[in-house]
Design a protein around this motif. Structure first.
Motif, PDB file in Angstrom:
ATOM      1  N   ALA A   6     -24.947  65.194 -16.318  1.00  9.17           N
ATOM      2  CA  ALA A   6     -24.131  65.309 -17.534  1.00  9.17           C
ATOM      3  C   ALA A   6     -22.641  65.702 -16.773  1.00  9.17           C
ATOM      4  CB  ALA A   6     -24.448  66.773 -18.260  1.00  9.17           C
ATOM      5  N   ASP A   7     -22.443  65.996 -15.815  1.00  9.00           N
ATOM      6  CA  ASP A   7     -21.094  66.264 -15.206  1.00  9.00           C
ATOM      7  C   ASP A   7     -20.795  65.945 -13.842  1.00  9.00           C
ATOM      8  OD1 ASP A   7     -18.469  67.111 -14.895  1.00  9.00           O
ATOM      9  OD2 ASP A   7     -18.738  69.261 -15.481  1.00  9.00           O
ATOM     10  N   PRO A   8     -21.073  64.529 -13.614  1.00  9.28           N
ATOM     11  CA  PRO A   8     -20.994  64.281 -11.929  1.00  9.28           C
ATOM     12  C   PRO A   8     -19.931  64.889 -11.214  1.00  9.28           C
ATOM     13  CG  PRO A   8     -20.586  62.518 -13.676  1.00  9.28           C
ATOM     14  CD  PRO A   8     -21.001  63.686 -14.356  1.00  9.28           C
ATOM     15  N   GLU A   9     -18.505  64.836 -11.918  1.00  9.35           N
ATOM     16  CA  GLU A   9     -17.375  65.408 -11.151  1.00  9.35           C
ATOM     17  C   GLU A   9     -17.897  67.049 -10.874  1.00  9.35           C
ATOM     18  OE1 GLU A   9     -13.648  65.648  -9.551  1.00  9.35           O
ATOM     19  OE2 GLU A   9     -14.989  64.259  -9.557  1.00  9.35           O
ATOM     20  N   ALA A  10     -18.433  67.793 -11.757  1.00  4.63           N
ATOM     21  CA  ALA A  10     -18.388  69.149 -11.299  1.00  4.63           C
ATOM     22  C   ALA A  10     -19.541  69.156 -10.315  1.00  4.63           C
ATOM     23  CB  ALA A  10     -19.137  69.852 -12.532  1.00  4.63           C
ATOM     24  N   ALA A  11     -20.628  68.108 -10.184  1.00  3.63           N
ATOM     25  CA  ALA A  11     -21.527  68.422  -9.050  1.00  3.63           C
ATOM     26  C   ALA A  11     -20.903  67.811  -7.799  1.00  3.63           C
ATOM     27  CB  ALA A  11     -22.590  67.348  -9.388  1.00  3.63           C
ATOM     28  N   ALA A  70      -1.560  64.951  -1.669  1.00  3.98           N
ATOM     29  CA  ALA A  70      -0.900  64.079  -2.501  1.00  3.98           C
ATOM     30  C   ALA A  70      -1.848  64.338  -4.080  1.00  3.98           C
ATOM     31  CB  ALA A  70      -1.164  62.622  -2.208  1.00  3.98           C
ATOM     32  N   ALA A  71      -1.116  64.095  -5.026  1.00  3.65           N
ATOM     33  CA  ALA A  71      -1.547  64.087  -6.463  1.00  3.65           C
ATOM     34  C   ALA A  71      -2.845  62.960  -6.336  1.00  3.65           C
ATOM     35  CB  ALA A  71      -0.777  63.816  -7.440  1.00  3.65           C
ATOM     36  N   ARG A  72      -3.854  63.197  -7.050  1.00  3.56           N
ATOM     37  CA  ARG A  72      -5.069  62.518  -6.880  1.00  3.56           C
ATOM     38  C   ARG A  72      -4.827  61.135  -7.378  1.00  3.56           C
ATOM     39  NH1 ARG A  72     -11.064  64.219  -8.788  1.00  3.56           N
ATOM     40  NH2 ARG A  72     -12.322  62.140  -8.831  1.00  3.56           N
ATOM     41  N   CYS A  73      -4.044  61.242  -8.735  1.00  2.62           N
ATOM     42  CA  CYS A  73      -4.033  60.156  -9.432  1.00  2.62           C
ATOM     43  C   CYS A  73      -3.023  59.152  -8.815  1.00  2.62           C
ATOM     44  CB  CYS A  73      -3.418  60.357 -10.769  1.00  2.62           C
ATOM     45  SG  CYS A  73      -1.918  61.503 -10.788  1.00  2.62           S
ATOM     46  N   ASP A  74      -1.958  59.665  -7.923  1.00  2.00           N
ATOM     47  CA  ASP A  74      -1.045  58.657  -7.117  1.00  2.00           C
ATOM     48  C   ASP A  74      -1.738  58.443  -5.721  1.00  2.00           C
ATOM     49  OD1 ASP A  74       0.741  59.150  -9.021  1.00  2.00           O
ATOM     50  OD2 ASP A  74       1.421  60.876  -7.889  1.00  2.00           O
ATOM     51  N   ASP A  75      -3.018  58.451  -5.421  1.00  2.00           N
ATOM     52  CA  ASP A  75      -3.543  57.989  -4.145  1.00  2.00           C
ATOM     53  C   ASP A  75      -4.605  57.195  -4.191  1.00  2.00           C
ATOM     54  OD1 ASP A  75      -5.229  58.493  -1.542  1.00  2.00           O
ATOM     55  OD2 ASP A  75      -3.419  59.696  -1.193  1.00  2.00           O
ATOM     56  N   TYR A  76      -4.794  55.907  -3.347  1.00  2.00           N
ATOM     57  CA  TYR A  76      -5.925  55.190  -3.349  1.00  2.00           C
ATOM     58  C   TYR A  76      -7.440  55.627  -3.001  1.00  2.00           C
ATOM     59  CZ  TYR A  76      -1.435  52.475  -1.796  1.00  2.00           C
ATOM     60  OH  TYR A  76      -0.153  52.441  -1.618  1.00  2.00           O
ATOM     61  N   CYS A  77      -7.372  56.728  -2.540  1.00  2.00           N
ATOM     62  CA  CYS A  77      -8.516  57.366  -2.111  1.00  2.00           C
ATOM     63  C   CYS A  77      -9.235  57.752  -3.432  1.00  2.00           C
ATOM     64  CB  CYS A  77      -8.214  58.704  -1.403  1.00  2.00           C
ATOM     65  SG  CYS A  77      -7.828  58.106   0.261  1.00  2.00           S
ATOM     66  N   ASP A  78      -8.737  57.906  -4.758  1.00  2.00           N
ATOM     67  CA  ASP A  78      -9.205  58.308  -5.940  1.00  2.00           C
ATOM     68  C   ASP A  78     -10.179  57.147  -6.449  1.00  2.00           C
ATOM     69  OD1 ASP A  78      -9.579  59.926  -8.299  1.00  2.00           O
ATOM     70  OD2 ASP A  78      -8.247  58.526  -9.309  1.00  2.00           O
ATOM     71  N   PHE A  79      -9.748  55.880  -6.045  1.00  2.00           N
ATOM     72  CA  PHE A  79     -10.920  54.776  -6.557  1.00  2.00           C
ATOM     73  C   PHE A  79     -12.005  54.666  -5.769  1.00  2.00           C
ATOM     74  CE2 PHE A  79      -6.321  52.893  -7.229  1.00  2.00           C
ATOM     75  CZ  PHE A  79      -6.520  52.891  -8.651  1.00  2.00           C
ATOM     76  N   VAL A  80     -11.990  55.150  -4.411  1.00  2.00           N
ATOM     77  CA  VAL A  80     -13.130  55.269  -3.829  1.00  2.00           C
ATOM     78  C   VAL A  80     -13.985  56.382  -4.308  1.00  2.00           C
ATOM     79  CG1 VAL A  80     -13.952  55.651  -1.385  1.00  2.00           C
ATOM     80  CG2 VAL A  80     -11.936  54.262  -1.643  1.00  2.00           C
ATOM     81  N   ILE A  81     -13.278  57.704  -4.568  1.00  2.00           N
ATOM     82  CA  ILE A  81     -13.949  58.845  -5.040  1.00  2.00           C
ATOM     83  C   ILE A  81     -14.800  58.380  -6.407  1.00  2.00           C
ATOM     84  CG2 ILE A  81     -14.013  61.433  -5.769  1.00  2.00           C
ATOM     85  CD1 ILE A  81     -13.774  60.793  -2.680  1.00  2.00           C
ATOM     86  N   ARG A  82     -14.191  57.847  -7.283  1.00  2.00           N
ATOM     87  CA  ARG A  82     -14.588  57.478  -8.589  1.00  2.00           C
ATOM     88  C   ARG A  82     -15.902  56.582  -8.339  1.00  2.00           C
ATOM     89  NH1 ARG A  82     -11.670  59.754 -12.421  1.00  2.00           N
ATOM     90  NH2 ARG A  82      -9.579  60.388 -11.805  1.00  2.00           N
ATOM     91  N   GLN A 121     -25.464  62.327  -1.758  1.00  2.00           N
ATOM     92  CA  GLN A 121     -24.613  61.294  -1.933  1.00  2.00           C
ATOM     93  C   GLN A 121     -23.504  61.444  -3.032  1.00  2.00           C
ATOM     94  OE1 GLN A 121     -25.384  57.787  -0.629  1.00  2.00           O
ATOM     95  NE2 GLN A 121     -26.366  59.355   0.473  1.00  2.00           N
ATOM     96  N   GLN A 122     -22.875  62.492  -2.764  1.00  2.00           N
ATOM     97  CA  GLN A 122     -21.622  63.108  -3.388  1.00  2.00           C
ATOM     98  C   GLN A 122     -20.504  62.498  -2.461  1.00  2.00           C
ATOM     99  OE1 GLN A 122     -21.478  64.183  -6.372  1.00  2.00           O
ATOM    100  NE2 GLN A 122     -23.698  64.653  -6.780  1.00  2.00           N
ATOM    101  N   ALA A 123     -19.641  61.773  -3.156  1.00  2.00           N
ATOM    102  CA  ALA A 123     -18.537  61.423  -2.420  1.00  2.00           C
ATOM    103  C   ALA A 123     -17.566  62.407  -2.403  1.00  2.00           C
ATOM    104  CB  ALA A 123     -17.836  60.215  -3.050  1.00  2.00           C
ATOM    105  N   ILE A 124     -17.167  63.276  -1.280  1.00  2.00           N
ATOM    106  CA  ILE A 124     -16.292  64.298  -1.335  1.00  2.00           C
ATOM    107  C   ILE A 124     -14.822  63.885  -0.746  1.00  2.00           C
ATOM    108  CG2 ILE A 124     -18.029  66.041  -1.346  1.00  2.00           C
ATOM    109  CD1 ILE A 124     -17.748  66.255   1.648  1.00  2.00           C
ATOM    110  N   GLY A 125     -14.777  62.561  -0.120  1.00  2.00           N
ATOM    111  CA  GLY A 125     -13.601  62.145   0.829  1.00  2.00           C
ATOM    112  C   GLY A 125     -13.845  60.759   0.955  1.00  2.00           C
TER     113      GLY A 125
END
Length: 343
Positions: A6-11, A70-82, A121-125
């Motif tokens: 229900a809340d994958p980001e919280a996990a 860096a702000a998450r929304c301004d970093d390429y790594c956010d795409f990998v995390i999502r 299998q949680q992407a933490i970084g």
């Protein structure tokens, strides 16, 4: 429904928190893997990053002196995390997802990042490489980058297991040396500590004081109101002692309702002041237990060795014990120092 689904980001954030890696100091092992990633992919820049709810934070980096979060929304790594999947961008300027992002505007043209995945299998970084020239890693390089990411996570897990082991060892040590009821040292650790403090006092020719405290009519408390009430009184007394003592002082349960305070660097007058303060606080500390006496007083005996005397555990205990019995003979709920006990 499963809450994690229900809340994958919280996990994911919970998994990051459990690792205990976010915002920890730099470590050579992580630095080495970052440099190796840059060399394998033949690029000048590489980073190990961890991503919380709002920020991307670099644990290790290669090719720059320092990097700020860096702000998450301004970093390429956010795409990998999502996505939880590797991301390769051949030309950051021509990709609509990345063309207007701050690192692209600063001159970066190439990005390849792979997720750092926990056992569940949680992407933490990410482990990522960058260049100011367009291009992409070949399949072999990308495969090696993923292998290095697994090594990064192995280090994270090793670090986590070490921390948990240290915490367990500390807990076991505390359980082995702490009296369960009072929260003070148990008798065995108390006697060890007394020997240590006396040896230190002899070596550095410093004063050392000891206070024996006996709860007045404690057998009557147990007999009339029950041992559960007696346990509450002991627990409250231990808590009050911990609140009263200095950081350099210590205390333990000498036996039954008799407690012992160790006061290093303290002359007899100073120890008597501590004992008087504690005696007064005990007499006015309510135990708030239904059907039991609201207050339980104590008798205290004080002994000390000056910097000119030899400090020995048996001598201090004998002097404090004699003073304690004098305090009981004087009507209890009072303090007697060793000099008065010998008078």
């Amino acid at each position: 429904m499963n809450r994690q689904n229900a809340d994958p980001e919280a996990a994911r954030l919970a998994a990051l928190h459990r690792c205990g890696i976010f915002q920890t100091p730099a470590e050579q092992d992580f630095d080495f893997l970052t440099r190796l990633a840059a060399e394998i992919c033949q690029v000048p820049y590489a980073f190990v990053t961890f991503v919380d709810q709002d920020y991307v934070w670099a644990k290790a980096w290669h090719g720059v002196e320092k990097i700020a979060p860096a702000a998450r929304c301004d970093d390429y790594c956010d795409f990998v995390i999502r996505s939880g999947q590797p991301l390769v961008v051949h030309d950051l300027c021509s990709d609509p997802r990345t063309a207007s992002m701050p690192p692209t505007l600063d001159g970066f043209r190439r990005y390849a990042g792979v997720p750092l995945l926990t056992a569940d299998q949680q992407a933490i970084g990410t482990l990522c490489v960058l260049d100011k020239r367009a291009g992409s890693p070949n399949d072999h390089q990308l495969e090696l980058l993923q292998s290095l990411a697994r090594q990064v996570m192995a280090l994270v897990e090793l670090r986590q297991h070490k921390r948990e082991l240290e915490a367990n060892v500390h807990l076991l040590e505390r359980l082995a040396t702490t009296d369960e009821l009072t929260g003070l040292m148990n008798r065995r650790r108390l006697m060890e500590r007394l020997s240590e403090e006396c040896a230190r006092a002899r070596r550095f020719k410093e004063p050392m004081a000891l206070v024996l405290l006996d709860l007045d009519h404690f057998k009557q408390v147990n007999d009339q109101w029950g041992h559960a009430t007696g346990d509450i009184v002991l627990a409250n007394t231990g808590r009050l002692i911990r609140e009263t003592l200095r950081e350099t002082d210590s205390a333990g349960r000498y036996g039954g309702e008799e407690l012992c305070l160790l006061l290093p660097h303290t002359e007899l007058d100073g120890a008597a002041t501590v004992a008087d303060t504690l005696c007064g606080r005990l007499a006015t500390r309510s135990h708030r237990t239904a059907g039991a006496p609201e207050y339980v007083t104590a008798s205290l005996g004080v002994a000390a060795s000056s910097h000119l005397e030899q400090c020995h555990p048996a001598t201090l205990l004998a002097q404090a014990d004699a003073a304690l019995y004098r305090a009981k003979d004087n009507g209890r709920n009072c303090v007697v120092v060793a000099q008065e006990a010998l008078a």
